[in-house]
Design a protein around this motif. Structure first.
Motif, PDB file in Angstrom:
ATOM      1  N   PRO A 185      -2.541  -1.257  -5.863  1.00 41.76           N
ATOM      2  CA  PRO A 185      -3.827  -1.629  -5.249  1.00 41.76           C
ATOM      3  C   PRO A 185      -4.774  -2.286  -6.250  1.00 41.76           C
ATOM      4  CG  PRO A 185      -3.776   0.711  -5.680  1.00 41.76           C
ATOM      5  CD  PRO A 185      -2.443   0.185  -6.126  1.00 41.76           C
ATOM      6  N   TYR A 197      -1.494  -0.024  -0.318  1.00 43.72           N
ATOM      7  CA  TYR A 197      -0.640   1.077   0.156  1.00 43.72           C
ATOM      8  C   TYR A 197      -0.641   1.170   1.683  1.00 43.72           C
ATOM      9  CZ  TYR A 197      -0.028   2.740  -4.631  1.00 43.72           C
ATOM     10  OH  TYR A 197       0.308   2.828  -5.950  1.00 43.72           O
ATOM     11  N   ASP A 198      -1.807   0.995   2.296  1.00 45.89           N
ATOM     12  CA  ASP A 198      -1.886   1.057   3.766  1.00 45.89           C
ATOM     13  C   ASP A 198      -1.024  -0.037   4.400  1.00 45.89           C
ATOM     14  OD1 ASP A 198      -3.690   3.110   3.546  1.00 45.89           O
ATOM     15  OD2 ASP A 198      -5.448   1.799   3.652  1.00 45.89           O
ATOM     16  N   ILE A 199      -1.112  -1.246   3.852  1.00 39.05           N
ATOM     17  CA  ILE A 199      -0.323  -2.354   4.405  1.00 39.05           C
ATOM     18  C   ILE A 199       1.166  -2.097   4.181  1.00 39.05           C
ATOM     19  CG2 ILE A 199       0.137  -4.844   4.236  1.00 39.05           C
ATOM     20  CD1 ILE A 199      -2.823  -5.171   3.420  1.00 39.05           C
ATOM     21  N   HIS A 241      -6.149  -2.561  -0.083  1.00 42.22           N
ATOM     22  CA  HIS A 241      -5.422  -1.864   0.987  1.00 42.22           C
ATOM     23  C   HIS A 241      -3.905  -1.949   0.818  1.00 42.22           C
ATOM     24  CE1 HIS A 241      -9.308  -1.581   2.879  1.00 42.22           C
ATOM     25  NE2 HIS A 241      -9.432  -2.894   2.812  1.00 42.22           N
ATOM     26  N   GLU A 267       2.696   0.666   4.134  1.00 46.94           N
ATOM     27  CA  GLU A 267       3.191   1.653   5.103  1.00 46.94           C
ATOM     28  C   GLU A 267       3.469   1.038   6.468  1.00 46.94           C
ATOM     29  OE1 GLU A 267       0.787   5.141   5.479  1.00 46.94           O
ATOM     30  OE2 GLU A 267       1.041   5.661   3.368  1.00 46.94           O
ATOM     31  N   GLU A 268       2.831  -0.073   6.756  1.00 51.23           N
ATOM     32  CA  GLU A 268       3.023  -0.707   8.072  1.00 51.23           C
ATOM     33  C   GLU A 268       4.269  -1.581   8.131  1.00 51.23           C
ATOM     34  OE1 GLU A 268      -0.227  -2.522  10.093  1.00 51.23           O
ATOM     35  OE2 GLU A 268      -1.689  -1.392   8.929  1.00 51.23           O
ATOM     36  N   SER A 315      -6.858  -7.443  13.550  1.00 47.50           N
ATOM     37  CA  SER A 315      -5.518  -7.143  13.048  1.00 47.50           C
ATOM     38  C   SER A 315      -4.507  -7.489  14.136  1.00 47.50           C
ATOM     39  CB  SER A 315      -5.399  -5.667  12.682  1.00 47.50           C
ATOM     40  OG  SER A 315      -5.392  -4.891  13.855  1.00 47.50           O
ATOM     41  N   ASN A 361      -3.381  -8.657   3.078  1.00 47.92           N
ATOM     42  CA  ASN A 361      -4.136  -8.403   4.311  1.00 47.92           C
ATOM     43  C   ASN A 361      -3.192  -8.437   5.516  1.00 47.92           C
ATOM     44  OD1 ASN A 361      -3.595 -11.124   4.686  1.00 47.92           O
ATOM     45  ND2 ASN A 361      -5.722 -11.793   4.536  1.00 47.92           N
ATOM     46  N   ASP A 362      -3.776  -8.162   6.661  1.00 47.60           N
ATOM     47  CA  ASP A 362      -2.972  -8.092   7.884  1.00 47.60           C
ATOM     48  C   ASP A 362      -2.312  -9.444   8.212  1.00 47.60           C
ATOM     49  OD1 ASP A 362      -2.563  -6.201  10.368  1.00 47.60           O
ATOM     50  OD2 ASP A 362      -3.020  -8.183  11.196  1.00 47.60           O
TER      51      ASP A 362
END
Lengths: 154, 94
Positions: A131, A115-117, A113, A119-120, B17, A86-87
Motif C-alpha cells: 500500500p 490490499y482491499d483491491i 487501497h 482481495e477483490e 465502482s 483503483n477500481d
C-alpha cells in the motif's frame, strides 16, 4: 511465440506507477523480452518523458485499443503485467484476464487501497501488493522474483 | 451505431465502482442480460468482472463504461440496433 510482454497501466495519479513500470521494463529488456506499454495518454506521457531516448520502452499502445484488439483476437501476449491502484484498474485487468486466459498474468497493486483491491481479484494471477504511494522499495524484491519466474514460465 | 457522444444518451452515474455500476444497471432496467468481457456495444468492448450485466429499458441500453482515471460510468443510450444485438446475443437474467 512473440517476445512482447504487455504492461497494462492504470491512471497515473499514484507516483510509484511510472518508476515501477520503467523498472519492470528494464528487467524485461535484460531478460530478452520486449515491453509494450498500454496506457491512456497521460500515463503514456509520463513514461515517454521519463525515458526520452526510449531506452526502456520502445512500444506504446492506447489502452482501450489494446483491449479491443485482445477482444478481436488481433493481438496476443504470453505475459501481462498489470499495474492497479483503483477500481478502474481492476476492471481493465479483469477484462484482460478474461480475453487472454492463456497469458501469465502478474498484478502489481499499490496505493492506499492496495490490499482491499487485491482481495477483490477473482482471476488467476500472481499478486505483488504494497500500500505505497511514493516508496517503491516494498515492491521491488517481489517484482524481481516474480518477473524472472514468469519469463522462465512462458 | 457509433460514438456515444453523437447519440442520445444519459449518464445515470459516474465515478462509481464496478459493483455499484452493476446495482445501478439492475435498478434502472426492465430487461437484463449477461454478456462476457469483450462483448461489443457501440463498437467498443465492454469491460469488467464476468459475467457483465447489460440492461434494457424501453429503447435504451443501460450499461457500464470504464475509464482509467474516472472509474465506471453508467449510461443509458438509445440505439435500437444495439438493443436487438443484446437481446439476440446476451443471456437473459431475472
Amino acid at each position: 511465440m512473440t517476445d512482447e510482454v504487455l504492461l497494462l497501466l492504470g491512471c497515473p495519479q499514484i507516483p510509484v506507477q511510472s518508476p515501477i513500470v520503467l523498472y519492470v521494463a528494464n528487467l524485461l529488456n535484460d531478460l530478452g523480452k520486449v515491453p509494450v506499454v498500454a496506457a491512456n495518454p497521460s500515463a503514456k506521457q509520463l513514461i515517454a518523458v521519463s525515458d526520452p531516448k526510449k531506452h526502456y520502452v520502445k512500444e506504446f499502445q492506447d489502452v482501450d485499443r489494446t483491449i479491443a484488439d485482445l477482444a478481436d483476437g488481433k493481438v496476443g501476449y504470453p505475459m501481462i503485467v498489470s499495474f492497479i491502484h483503483n477500481d478502474a484498474g481492476l476492471t481493465y485487468t479483469t477484462t484482460a484476464a478474461a480475453l487472454a486466459p492463456q497469458a501469465v498474468l502478474i498484478t502489481v497493486l499499490f496505493g492506499e487501497h492496495a490490499y482491499d483491491i487485491a482481495e477483490e481479484i477473482g482471476f488467476p494471477t500472481e499478486k505483488i501488493v504494497a500500500p505505497v504511494t511514493h516508496n517503491t522499495r516494498p515492491l521491488l524484491t517481489k517484482i524481481d522474483e516474480m518477473i524472472k519466474w514468469a519469463v522462465l514460465k512462458i | 451505431m457509433g460514438c456515444l457522444e453523437n447519440m442520445n444518451y444519459e449518464v445515470l452515474a459516474k465515478n462509481c465502482s464496478f459493483k455499484e455500476a452493476r446495482d445501478i444497471i439492475q435498478k434502472n432496467s426492465t430487461e437484463k442480460y449477461e454478456v462476457l468481457p469483450g462483448f461489443k456495444l457501440l463498437e467498443k468492448p465492454l469491460m469488467g468482472v464476468p459475467p457483465l450485466l447489460v440492461g434494457i429499458k424501453g429503447q435504451k441500453l443501460v450499461y457500464g463504461y470504464t475509464k482509467p482515471c474516472h472509474g465506471t460510468f453508467v449510461v443509458a443510450v438509445e440505439d435500437l440496433d444495439s438493443v436487438d444485438h443484446v437481446r439476440k446475443n446476451g443471456k437473459p437474467v431475472r
